[in-house]
Each structure stands twice: as structure tokens, then as C-alpha cells.
Scaffold this active site. Structure first.
Site: not given
Ligand code: COA
Length: 259
Positions: A66, A111, A114, A134
């Protein structure tokens, strides 16, 4: 019909929905959820759509969860409403009478995992990653993750993933039974398409009844054996059962019409 955050393509009765926010790893913003809700209405209504693939744009993300930026400052009621909205949309996918396959092309977190689990089954690319992180945010899954993860991989593995926030790779997901197959990324859509091309040659109403009966296993309000029994019986009211049985006896290929 054009959607703000989705790309769609209908080819050989297979409808491919691509979540298209690659710069945010296809995170499920409110707009993406609204679009998913609407696109599923199109799937239900459009007779030319026989089966569906859901995937993410780019080579890195299926859906990274999400949209976390939309969580800031939510009240308890707003949180519940957000979860209810997500659950309703994912139930629409799970209960779809047409097969919906997740082609998981990268991160399927929160999400995203999910969403993949709400689909009828999952094919993953070698670089795919799955998890429910989460707890790292002080949260729990809200779009059915606690329930479907237990259903798909069993309680022990599910609770470990839920409370550790661990992320697993595609081959581990395969061992857990979370995905049906793992293929190189370049072959992902072809693999999902080739499975659905076979499914699309089968009797559509029978396919729908298989999905309904399998889903009934997890619905307390219905007895799955009753759903199977009435589904089996109701098939005899269709043109397709006449065609299917006649084709077998006449040693020819059946031509199903979905009636
Ligand atoms: N919501 C909003 N934005 C998200 C996102 C999410 N769930 N997951 C990734 N993004 C965004 C990042 O903020 C970044 O945006 P920016 O370039 O404007 O800063 C962009 O997507 C790329 O992500 P980034 O974190 O730079 O890539 P990465 O390769 O370093 O890491 C992940 C990849 C997936 C490990 C990391 O993005 C992450 O941990 N995301 C969240 C996962 C999560 O907790 N999901 C559950 C949500 S309830």
C-alpha cells in the site's frame, strides 16, 4: 477503457492488467485501488474477457505495498475504512468467475503480496520477492494478508513471515507453495499466458464453478461440498456439458460457448 494508474490489453480473450506506477514500485495508492475496483467491474461485464493476468510495470516491482505516504495521520476509523475498501476490492478479485493469475515480476510486499494472494494462483519471475513487512511500520496487513497467507502456506510459516517481516525469494515462495512456478523474468507473461490459453479452451461456466467451489473451502457461511454438489448438478443445464460429452464420445475436440 483508460485508467489513470493501469495499462490494460485484451488479446486472445486474455486481459492483462499492468499496475503502472513504476517510479513508486507500483505501490497501491487510493487511485490504484479505485482503478482496480473499476477494472474488475470491466472484467466481470466484458464477455470477451475469459481470463486475467495482473502484473506490475517495470522489472523491479510487482507491487511494493500500500502507498505508505497515505498512512500518515490516519485515525482508527480511517484505518478500518481503508482496510475495508481493500478487502472488498480483493474479494472482488478472489470471487471473480474468470481466472485471475498474478504474474509477479518483482517485489510483492505488504499489499502487493496480498494482491497476489487474492488472485487465483501466482507465477513468479526469478527476481520476485514476497513478504508482509507491515510490522516494520507498526502495522499488520489490512487487505487479507493474515488470512490468505495462512490459507496458502499454513499457520507456522505464515506467522513466522507475519511477525518477522522477513522477505523471501521466489524459490522459497515456491517451496512454501505460495507460487505455482518460477520462470526467468523475460518468460513470465508468456508462461502465464500459456497456462490461460489452455484454460480458455475449457467450458467457462465449469471453470467458474471450480473457482467458486474452491473458494467455498474458506467461507464459513457455506458448505463447500454443497457448493460442489449444486455446481456439478447445474452444469447439466448447460449447452457446454452436452457439447463436452458429445465431443468425447465422437472423438473430436469440444467447442465450448459458455452457455
Ligand atoms: N509506498 C510508497 N512508496 C513506496 C513504497 C510504498 N509501499 N515502496 C516503495 N516506494 C517508493 C519509494 O519511496 C521510492 O520513491 P522515491 O524514489 O520517490 O523516494 C521508490 O518507490 C523506489 O523505492 P526505493 O525504496 O528507493 O527502492 P529500493 O530498491 O531501495 O527498495 C523496497 C525497495 C521494496 C525494499 C523498499 O521500497 C521498501 O521497503 N518499500 C516498502 C515496502 C513495505 O513496507 N510495504 C508494505 C507497506 S504496508
Amino acid at each position: 477503457m483508460p485508467y489513470q494508474t493501469l495499462l490494460t490489453k485484451l488479446e486472445n480473450n486474455i486481459f492483462t492488467i499492468t499496475i503502472n506506477r513504476p517510479d513508486k514500485l507500483n505501490a497501491l495508492s487510493k487511485q490504484v485501488m479505485n482503478d482496480l475496483d473499476e477494472v474488475m467491474d470491466e472484467v466481470y461485464k466484458n464477455d470477451d474477457i475469459r481470463s486475467v493476468i495482473i502484473t506490475g510495470a517495470g522489472e523491479k516491482g510487482f507491487v511494493a505495498g500500500a502507498d505508505i505516504s497515505e498512512f500518515v495521520g490516519l485515525s482508527v476509523d480511517e484505518g478500518k475504512n481503508l482496510a475495508k475498501r481493500g478487502l472488498d476490492i480483493f474479494f472482488k478479485i478472489e470471487n471473480c468467475p474468470k481466472p485471475v493469475v498474478a504474474a509477479v515480476n518483482g517485489f510483492a510486499l505488504g499489499g502487493g503480496c496480498e494482491l497476489a494472494m487474492a488472485c487465483h494462483f501466482r507465477i513468479a519471475s526469478e527476481n520476485a520477492k514476497f513478504g508482509q513487512p507491515e510490522v516494520n511500520l507498526g502495522l499488520i496487513p489490512g487487505y487479507g494478508g493474515t488470512q490468505r497467507l495462512v490459507q496458502l502456506i499454513g499457520k507456522g510459516g505464515a506467522i513466522e513471515l507475519l511477525i518477522s517481516g522477513n522477505i523471501i525469494d521466489a524459490n522459497t515462495a515456491l517451496q512454501y507453495g505460495l507460487v505455482n512456478a518460477v520462470v526467468p523474468q523475460a518468460e513470465l507473461l508468456a508462461k502465464a499466458t500459456s497456462i490461460l490459453a489452455v484454460v480458455n479452451t475449457k467450458a467457462p461456466l465449469a471453470v467458474a464453478k471450480c473457482i467458486e467451489a474452491a473458494n467455498a473451502v474458506y467461507k464459513e457461511s457455506v458448505n463447500g461440498y454443497d457448493v460442489e454438489m449444486s455446481g456439478f448438478g447445474n452444469c447439466f443445464a448447460t449447452e457446454d456439458v452436452k457439447e463436452g460429452t458429445a465431443a468425447f464420445l465422437e472423438k473430436r475436440k469440444a467447442n465450448f460457448i459458455g452457455k
